[in-house]
Design a protein around this motif. Structure first.
Motif, mmCIF file in Angstrom:
data_model
loop_
_atom_site.group_PDB
_atom_site.id
_atom_site.type_symbol
_atom_site.label_atom_id
_atom_site.label_comp_id
_atom_site.label_asym_id
_atom_site.label_seq_id
_atom_site.Cartn_x
_atom_site.Cartn_y
_atom_site.Cartn_z
ATOM 1 N N TYR A 5 69.012 -60.745 -95.189
ATOM 2 C CA TYR A 5 68.002 -61.779 -95.367
ATOM 3 C C TYR A 5 66.799 -61.537 -94.464
ATOM 4 C CZ TYR A 5 70.009 -63.717 -91.083
ATOM 5 O OH TYR A 5 70.446 -63.883 -89.791
ATOM 6 N N ILE A 6 65.671 -62.123 -94.860
ATOM 7 C CA ILE A 6 64.447 -62.063 -94.064
ATOM 8 C C ILE A 6 63.961 -63.490 -93.840
ATOM 9 C CG2 ILE A 6 62.074 -61.218 -93.882
ATOM 10 C CD1 ILE A 6 62.836 -58.947 -95.806
ATOM 11 N N LEU A 7 63.732 -63.825 -92.579
ATOM 12 C CA LEU A 7 63.197 -65.121 -92.194
ATOM 13 C C LEU A 7 61.752 -64.961 -91.741
ATOM 14 C CD1 LEU A 7 66.086 -66.395 -89.867
ATOM 15 C CD2 LEU A 7 65.825 -66.786 -92.336
ATOM 16 N N GLU A 8 60.972 -66.012 -91.910
ATOM 17 C CA GLU A 8 59.656 -66.069 -91.293
ATOM 18 C C GLU A 8 59.748 -67.064 -90.151
ATOM 19 O OE1 GLU A 8 55.029 -66.265 -92.512
ATOM 20 O OE2 GLU A 8 56.335 -67.706 -93.508
ATOM 21 N N CYS A 9 59.330 -66.631 -88.969
ATOM 22 C CA CYS A 9 59.378 -67.471 -87.779
ATOM 23 C C CYS A 9 58.098 -68.284 -87.657
ATOM 24 C CB CYS A 9 59.569 -66.598 -86.543
ATOM 25 S SG CYS A 9 61.092 -65.629 -86.575
ATOM 26 N N SER A 10 58.110 -69.274 -86.776
ATOM 27 C CA SER A 10 56.960 -70.163 -86.610
ATOM 28 C C SER A 10 55.702 -69.422 -86.161
ATOM 29 C CB SER A 10 57.288 -71.279 -85.613
ATOM 30 O OG SER A 10 57.559 -70.722 -84.334
ATOM 31 N N ASP A 11 55.862 -68.262 -85.524
ATOM 32 C CA ASP A 11 54.701 -67.484 -85.086
ATOM 33 C C ASP A 11 54.223 -66.500 -86.155
ATOM 34 O OD1 ASP A 11 56.659 -65.529 -84.993
ATOM 35 O OD2 ASP A 11 56.358 -65.019 -82.884
ATOM 36 N N GLY A 12 54.842 -66.551 -87.358
ATOM 37 C CA GLY A 12 54.451 -65.672 -88.452
ATOM 38 C C GLY A 12 55.185 -64.343 -88.482
ATOM 39 N N SER A 13 56.007 -64.061 -87.482
ATOM 40 C CA SER A 13 56.759 -62.808 -87.466
ATOM 41 C C SER A 13 57.965 -62.921 -88.397
ATOM 42 C CB SER A 13 57.211 -62.470 -86.039
ATOM 43 O OG SER A 13 58.112 -63.456 -85.566
ATOM 44 N N PHE A 14 58.542 -61.767 -88.721
ATOM 45 C CA PHE A 14 59.720 -61.718 -89.578
ATOM 46 C C PHE A 14 60.959 -61.387 -88.755
ATOM 47 C CE2 PHE A 14 56.666 -60.098 -92.996
ATOM 48 C CZ PHE A 14 56.472 -61.369 -93.516
ATOM 49 N N TYR A 15 62.083 -61.929 -89.172
ATOM 50 C CA TYR A 15 63.379 -61.610 -88.584
ATOM 51 C C TYR A 15 64.277 -61.153 -89.728
ATOM 52 C CZ TYR A 15 67.947 -62.073 -86.405
ATOM 53 O OH TYR A 15 69.203 -61.818 -85.928
ATOM 54 N N VAL A 16 64.939 -60.028 -89.561
ATOM 55 C CA VAL A 16 65.830 -59.475 -90.583
ATOM 56 C C VAL A 16 67.260 -59.530 -90.055
ATOM 57 C CG1 VAL A 16 66.355 -57.471 -92.019
ATOM 58 C CG2 VAL A 16 63.985 -57.914 -91.331
ATOM 59 N N GLY A 17 68.169 -60.052 -90.864
ATOM 60 C CA GLY A 17 69.560 -60.150 -90.453
ATOM 61 C C GLY A 17 70.503 -59.966 -91.620
ATOM 62 N N SER A 18 71.797 -60.067 -91.334
ATOM 63 C CA SER A 18 72.821 -60.020 -92.374
ATOM 64 C C SER A 18 73.901 -61.036 -92.026
ATOM 65 C CB SER A 18 73.413 -58.611 -92.502
ATOM 66 O OG SER A 18 73.939 -58.165 -91.272
ATOM 67 N N THR A 19 74.548 -61.558 -93.061
ATOM 68 C CA THR A 19 75.529 -62.621 -92.872
ATOM 69 C C THR A 19 76.385 -62.783 -94.116
ATOM 70 O OG1 THR A 19 75.796 -64.960 -92.252
ATOM 71 C CG2 THR A 19 73.973 -64.420 -93.732
ATOM 72 N N PHE A 20 77.472 -63.538 -93.995
ATOM 73 C CA PHE A 20 78.272 -63.909 -95.160
ATOM 74 C C PHE A 20 77.767 -65.198 -95.798
ATOM 75 C CE2 PHE A 20 81.520 -61.073 -93.371
ATOM 76 C CZ PHE A 20 81.913 -60.428 -94.527
ATOM 77 N N ASP A 21 77.088 -66.049 -95.044
ATOM 78 C CA ASP A 21 76.659 -67.357 -95.543
ATOM 79 C C ASP A 21 75.211 -67.602 -95.125
ATOM 80 O OD1 ASP A 21 76.215 -70.084 -96.034
ATOM 81 O OD2 ASP A 21 78.270 -70.632 -95.504
ATOM 82 N N VAL A 22 74.278 -67.394 -96.045
ATOM 83 C CA VAL A 22 72.849 -67.499 -95.731
ATOM 84 C C VAL A 22 72.481 -68.912 -95.294
ATOM 85 C CG1 VAL A 22 70.507 -67.293 -96.661
ATOM 86 C CG2 VAL A 22 72.223 -65.602 -97.255
#
Length: 100
Positions: A5-22
């Motif tokens: 998954y890719i998240l957008e943070c409050s500062d506009g940056s992206f965070y990329v992660g992986s998980t079983f339950d988004v």
């Protein structure tokens, strides 16, 4: 099922992660800190995810996308054709220094 998954943070940056339950992981990022990076950049919102058969596949994709430029990640999020991603990767590279 595992996800990258890719998240957008409050500062506009992206965070990329992986998980079983988004959904549960998004809640953690916004309420329990989730990760050190997102803890300082709350709230975060989910922009993109991919589903995989196995967690090692999702994790491998996470690591691949983490190494991409912002432009390449944005293209993935926006659904730009995969054929354009190599061109975006070329734009990130710097030309070799001139030797005189």
């Amino acid at each position: 099922m595992p996800y990258m998954y890719i998240l957008e943070c409050s500062d506009g940056s992206f965070y990329v992660g992986s998980t079983f339950d988004v959904e549960a992981r998004l809640w953690q990022h916004n309420h329990e800190g989730g990760a050190a990076y997102t803890r300082r950049r709350q709230p975060v919102k989910l922009l993109y995810f991919e589903e995989y058969e196995r967690i090692d596949e999702a994790y491998a994709r996470e690591k691949q996308v983490q190494n991409w430029s912002r432009a390449k990640r944005r293209a993935l999020i926006d659904g730009v054709g995969m054929e354009l991603l190599p061109e975006l990767a070329k734009k990130r590279r710097r030309p070799p220094p001139l030797v005189e």
